[in-house]
Design an enzyme around this catalytic site. Structure first.
Site, PDB file in Angstrom:
ATOM      1  CB  CYS A  43      -0.917   0.094   1.071  1.00  0.00           C
ATOM      2  SG  CYS A  43      -2.016   1.413   1.183  1.00  0.00           S
ATOM      3  CB  CYS A  48      -3.286   2.486  -1.600  1.00  0.00           C
ATOM      4  SG  CYS A  48      -3.507   0.919  -0.859  1.00  0.00           S
ATOM      5  CE  LYS A  51      -4.833   3.980  -6.064  1.00  0.00           C
ATOM      6  NZ  LYS A  51      -5.239   2.443  -6.100  1.00  0.00           N
ATOM      7  CE1 TYR A 177     -11.197  -4.131  -6.851  1.00  0.00           C
ATOM      8  CE2 TYR A 177     -10.970  -1.728  -6.198  1.00  0.00           C
ATOM      9  CZ  TYR A 177     -11.455  -3.072  -6.187  1.00  0.00           C
ATOM     10  OH  TYR A 177     -12.704  -3.180  -5.127  1.00  0.00           O
ATOM     11  CD  GLU A 181      -7.088   1.963  -8.719  1.00  0.00           C
ATOM     12  OE1 GLU A 181      -5.759   1.531  -8.716  1.00  0.00           O
ATOM     13  OE2 GLU A 181      -7.934   2.121  -8.023  1.00  0.00           O
ATOM     14  CG  HIS A 440     -28.878  22.729  -4.748  1.00  0.00           C
ATOM     15  ND1 HIS A 440     -29.042  21.981  -5.579  1.00  0.00           N
ATOM     16  CD2 HIS A 440     -29.204  23.880  -5.241  1.00  0.00           C
ATOM     17  CE1 HIS A 440     -29.511  22.294  -6.776  1.00  0.00           C
ATOM     18  NE2 HIS A 440     -29.521  23.766  -6.593  1.00  0.00           N
ATOM     19  CD  GLU A 445     -28.425  18.415  -4.879  1.00  0.00           C
ATOM     20  OE1 GLU A 445     -29.367  18.837  -4.541  1.00  0.00           O
ATOM     21  OE2 GLU A 445     -27.868  19.463  -5.880  1.00  0.00           O
TER      22      GLU A 445
HETATM   23  P1  NDP Z   1      -8.009  -8.072 -10.246  1.00  0.00           P
HETATM   24  O1  NDP Z   1      -8.546  -9.420  -9.563  1.00  0.00           O
HETATM   25  O2  NDP Z   1      -8.901  -7.154  -9.709  1.00  0.00           O
HETATM   26  O3  NDP Z   1      -7.950  -8.150 -11.837  1.00  0.00           O
HETATM   27  C1  NDP Z   1      -7.283  -9.176 -12.542  1.00  0.00           C
HETATM   28  C2  NDP Z   1      -7.711  -8.819 -14.099  1.00  0.00           C
HETATM   29  O4  NDP Z   1      -6.771  -9.656 -14.741  1.00  0.00           O
HETATM   30  C3  NDP Z   1      -9.137  -9.259 -14.193  1.00  0.00           C
HETATM   31  O5  NDP Z   1      -9.434  -8.570 -15.243  1.00  0.00           O
HETATM   32  C4  NDP Z   1      -8.886 -10.691 -14.768  1.00  0.00           C
HETATM   33  O6  NDP Z   1      -9.866 -11.048 -15.707  1.00  0.00           O
HETATM   34  C5  NDP Z   1      -7.538 -10.533 -15.695  1.00  0.00           C
HETATM   35  N1  NDP Z   1      -6.798 -11.706 -15.646  1.00  0.00           N
HETATM   36  C6  NDP Z   1      -6.466 -12.758 -14.680  1.00  0.00           C
HETATM   37  N2  NDP Z   1      -5.627 -13.653 -15.257  1.00  0.00           N
HETATM   38  C7  NDP Z   1      -5.424 -13.260 -16.730  1.00  0.00           C
HETATM   39  C8  NDP Z   1      -4.684 -14.182 -17.679  1.00  0.00           C
HETATM   40  N3  NDP Z   1      -4.061 -15.079 -17.220  1.00  0.00           N
HETATM   41  N4  NDP Z   1      -4.885 -13.283 -18.754  1.00  0.00           N
HETATM   42  C9  NDP Z   1      -5.547 -12.203 -18.982  1.00  0.00           C
HETATM   43  N5  NDP Z   1      -6.167 -11.635 -18.225  1.00  0.00           N
HETATM   44  C10 NDP Z   1      -6.148 -12.248 -16.979  1.00  0.00           C
HETATM   45  O7  NDP Z   1      -6.386  -7.767  -9.757  1.00  0.00           O
HETATM   46  P2  NDP Z   1      -5.621  -6.767  -9.814  1.00  0.00           P
HETATM   47  O8  NDP Z   1      -4.076  -7.170 -10.081  1.00  0.00           O
HETATM   48  O9  NDP Z   1      -6.395  -5.734 -10.819  1.00  0.00           O
HETATM   49  O10 NDP Z   1      -5.471  -6.074  -8.346  1.00  0.00           O
HETATM   50  C11 NDP Z   1      -5.338  -7.055  -7.278  1.00  0.00           C
HETATM   51  C12 NDP Z   1      -6.308  -6.837  -6.061  1.00  0.00           C
HETATM   52  O11 NDP Z   1      -5.921  -5.548  -5.491  1.00  0.00           O
HETATM   53  C13 NDP Z   1      -7.599  -6.199  -6.445  1.00  0.00           C
HETATM   54  O12 NDP Z   1      -8.755  -7.258  -6.622  1.00  0.00           O
HETATM   55  C14 NDP Z   1      -7.882  -5.148  -5.256  1.00  0.00           C
HETATM   56  O13 NDP Z   1      -8.705  -6.269  -4.118  1.00  0.00           O
HETATM   57  C15 NDP Z   1      -6.846  -4.592  -4.770  1.00  0.00           C
HETATM   58  N6  NDP Z   1      -6.678  -3.349  -5.394  1.00  0.00           N
HETATM   59  C16 NDP Z   1      -7.531  -2.418  -4.913  1.00  0.00           C
HETATM   60  C17 NDP Z   1      -7.350  -1.124  -5.152  1.00  0.00           C
HETATM   61  C18 NDP Z   1      -8.227  -0.115  -4.781  1.00  0.00           C
HETATM   62  O14 NDP Z   1      -8.785  -0.453  -3.790  1.00  0.00           O
HETATM   63  N7  NDP Z   1      -8.460   1.003  -5.406  1.00  0.00           N
HETATM   64  C19 NDP Z   1      -6.399  -0.912  -6.268  1.00  0.00           C
HETATM   65  C20 NDP Z   1      -5.669  -1.663  -6.877  1.00  0.00           C
HETATM   66  C21 NDP Z   1      -5.747  -3.043  -6.403  1.00  0.00           C
HETATM   67  P3  NDP Z   1     -10.965 -11.662 -15.321  1.00  0.00           P
HETATM   68  O15 NDP Z   1     -12.027 -10.539 -15.275  1.00  0.00           O
HETATM   69  O16 NDP Z   1     -11.590 -12.448 -16.570  1.00  0.00           O
HETATM   70  O17 NDP Z   1     -10.882 -12.456 -14.312  1.00  0.00           O
END
Ligand code: NDP
Length: 458
Positions: A43, A48, A51, A177, A181, A440, A445
Site C-alpha cells: 500500500c 494505494c 497510485k 482494479y 487505474e 445543493h 445530493e
Molecule cells: P483483479 O483480480 O482485480 O483483476 C485481474 C484482472 O486480470 C481481471 O480483469 C482478470 O480477468 C485478468 N486476468 C487474470 N488472469 C488473466 C490472464 N491469464 N490473462 C489475461 N487476463 C487475466 O487484480 P488486480 O491485479 O487488478 O488487483 C488485485 C487486487 O488488489 C484487487 O482485486 C483489489 O482487491 C486490490 N486493489 C485495490 C485497489 C483499490 O482499492 N483502489 C487498487 C488496486 C488493487 P477476469 O475478469 O476474466 O478474471
C-alpha cells in the site's frame, strides 16, 4: 511454563502487520516484527499511496484544460515525469520513516530481514531465532504474470512508479482494479494507452451498469479499449515492444507493457509447511473467523489469506486479532469483521465508488429489488467543456426497503460513497434516503433525490 521471547511475532510490515503489531504493543504485549523491505508494504510503497498521488497528477491535465471555460487563459504547464517521481519517492520515504517511528514508539522490536517459520512458536530471521507465544503471518501478495511468450519483457504495477523514460505508448493487460487505474492514470499523464482485456466488460464482479459506463467514460478520455482480446506474444523490437493479439494477429507497437492480471498470496518461503500451516488450492493461508490458521498459535490476515485484498480490510482484520489475543481496548467490545457492505473505490478517471451488492447479486440474494439510476452531466461541465458524465445507482430490497447497493462513477466517488457506506451499515432504508435533505448544488445530493425507479421490481 514455557517462556517466549515475544507474546506476538508479526511477519510482514504491511498495513495489516503494522496495525496488529502496534496495537498489540499498546495493549502491553511484547511484540517483534520482521520486514525485509521498506516498512509499509504494498500500500505505502507500490500501491494505494503512490497510485493515488499519480492519479492526482493525472487529473491536473483535465483541470488545466477545463479551466479555460471558467475564464483562465494561457498555456497549460508542461508535465515533468522525473519531478513527479522524485516528489513521490520523497513522500514515500517520509511515510516509511513514520511507520518505523510509530512501531518503535509503541515498543515494537523491528527486525530487518526475511523471516520464516520453523515451528508453531519459532521464527528465524537471517539465522537468528525468536520464539513467540503467537505468530501472525501478514506477508501480503505479489503481482502474477501468466506464462505468455515474451513475459520477460513486461512489467507489473511494482515497476510503474519509476519507469524510465516515461512510456509514450503503454499497453495494459487486464480489466481489474490495477489495470483500469493505471490505464486512466497514464492516459491522463500523456501516454497513448491501449488496454487489452479478455472479457467483454471491464471490472468483473462490479455492477454491470458501472462496468459499461466506466468503459465508455475511459474511452472518451482517450484510452483505447480492446475487449474480448487476448495476448498471443510480446516481441522486443528496435523501437520498443510489439504486442501480438490472438486471432487475426493484430500487432500493437508500444514502449511498455503492464500486466495487471491479479495478485497471488506471498505464502512461499515463509516456512508454512515446516510449521504445518494449511493453505488452500489458490495458495492462500486458510484461516477461521478469528484469523487462526490450522496451527492454533499462528494467525494470518490480509492479502496472504486472499479474501478481500484491500488495505482497510487488512486493518479491520488486524484489530480482530489484537482483541482476540490481548483483549479489546478499555470499555470496548471485541471487534468482529464483516465482509458485507465493504465500500471500495477504483481510481479510474472518472472514479468508481461502490458499496453493497451489484444489481445481479442483489437480485440473486434478495429476490425483488427496485433500481434507481441517474446518468447526468455534472454542473461543473456546463462550463468546463468536458463531455464527462456521472452515473449514480441505488438498489433497494423490496421486502425491507433497505438500500443494499450504491454505486457511482464520477469525480470523487470514493469520497462520496464512504459516508453513504456508514448509512448502509446502519441499515438505512430508501425512505431514510428520501427524507435526508440534499446539499445543493452537489453531485452527491442525487443519491437522496432519486424518486422514480428505472424498472419495475422483478
Ligand atoms: P483483479 O483480480 O482485480 O483483476 C485481474 C484482472 O486480470 C481481471 O480483469 C482478470 O480477468 C485478468 N486476468 C487474470 N488472469 C488473466 C490472464 N491469464 N490473462 C489475461 N487476463 C487475466 O487484480 P488486480 O491485479 O487488478 O488487483 C488485485 C487486487 O488488489 C484487487 O482485486 C483489489 O482487491 C486490490 N486493489 C485495490 C485497489 C483499490 O482499492 N483502489 C487498487 C488496486 C488493487 P477476469 O475478469 O476474466 O478474471
Amino acid at each position: 511454563m514455557q517462556t517466549f521471547d515475544f507474546d506476538l511475532f508479526v511477519i510482514g510490515g504491511g498495513s495489516g502487520g503494522v496495525r496488529a503489531a502496534r496495537m498489540s504493543a499498546q495493549r502491553g504485549a511484547r511484540v517483534g516484527l520482521a520486514e525485509f523491505a521498506a516498512m509499509g508494504g504494498t500500500c505505502v510503497n507500490v500501491g494505494c499511496i503512490p497510485k493515488k498521488l499519480y492519479s492526482y497528477a493525472a487529473h491536473y491535465a483535465d483541470s488545466f484544460e477545463e479551466s479555460h471555460g471558467f475564464g483562465w487563459v494561457g498555456k497549460a504547464p508542461v508535465f515533468d515525469w522525473d519531478l513527479l517521481k522524485a516528489n513521490r519517492a520523497r513522500e514515500i520515504s517520509r511515510l516509511n520513516g513514520i511507520y518505523v517511528q510509530l512501531l518503535e514508539s509503541a515498543g515494537v522490536k523491528i527486525i530487518n530481514g526475511w523471516a520464516r517459520l520453523l515451528d508453531a512458536h519459532t521464527v528465524e530471521v537471517d539465522g537468528q531465532k525468536f520464539t513467540a507465544k503467537n505468530i501472525l503471518v501478514a506477508t501480503g501478495g505479489t503481482a502474477t504474470v501468466p506464462d505468455v511468450p515474451g513475459r520477460e519483457h513486461v512489467v507489473t504495477s511494482d515497476h510503474m512508479f519509476d519507469l524510465s523514460p516515461f512510456p509514450r505508448r503503454l499497453l495494459v493487460v487486464g480489466g481489474g482494479y490495477i489495470a483500469c487505474e493505471f490505464a486512466s492514470i497514464f492516459n491522463g499523464l500523456g501516454s497513448q494507452v491501449t488496454q487489452v482485456h479478455r472479457r467483454d466488460k471491464l471490472l468483473t464482479g462490479f455492477d454491470d451498469d458501472v462496468r459499461r459506463f466506466v468503459a465508455a467514460e475511459m474511452s472518451k478520455t482517450g484510452v483505447q479499449l480492446k475487449l474480448g482480446a487476448e495476448i498471443a506474444a510480446i516481441h522486443k523490437t528496435g523501437e520498443g515492444l510489439q504486442v501480438e493479439l490472438m486471432g487475426g494477429g493484430e500487432r500493437i507497437e508500444v514502449d511498455t507493457v503492464l500486466y495487471a492480471t491479479g495478485r497471488i498470496p506471498n505464502a512461499s518461503g515463509v516456512g508454512l509447511e515446516a510449521a504445518g500451516v494449511a493453505v488452500n488450492a489458490a495458495g492462500a493461508i486458510q484461516v477461521d473467523r478469528h484469523y487462526q490458521t490450522s496451527v492454533p498459535s499462528i494467525y494470518a490476515l490480509g492479502d496472504v489469506t486472499a479474501r478481500i485484498q484491500l488495505t482497510p480490510v487488512a486493518l479491520g482484520e488486524a484489530m480482530v486479532v489484537v482483541d482476540q489475543l490481548f483483549g479489546p481496548a478499555a470499555g470496548k467490545k471485541p471487534r468482529n469483521m464483516s465482509y458485507e457492505f465493504v465500500p471500495t473505490a477504483v481510481f479510474t478517471h472518472p472514479n468508481i465508488g461502490t458499496v453493497g451488492y451489484s444489481e445481479a447479486d442483489a437480485r440473486e440474494k434478495f429476490g425483488k429489488v427496485t433500481v434507481f439510476r441517474a446518468d447526468f452531466k455534472a454542473l461543473k461541465h456546463t462550463l468546463s467543456g468536458s463531455t464527462e458524465r456521472t452515473l449514480m445507482k441505488l438498489l433497494v430490497e423490496d421486502a425491507t426497503d433497505r438500500v443494499v447497493g450504491l454505486h457511482m462513477v464520477g469525480p470523487d466517488a470514493g469520497e462520496i460513497v464512504q459516508g453513504f457506506a456508514v448509512a448502509m451499515k446502519a441499515g438505512a432504508t430508501k425512505a431514510i434516503f428520501d427524507s435526508t435533505i440534499g446539499i445543493h448544488p452537489t453531485v452527491a445530493e442525487e443519491f437522496v433525490t432519486m424518486r422514480e425507479p428505472v424498472s419495475a421490481s422483478t
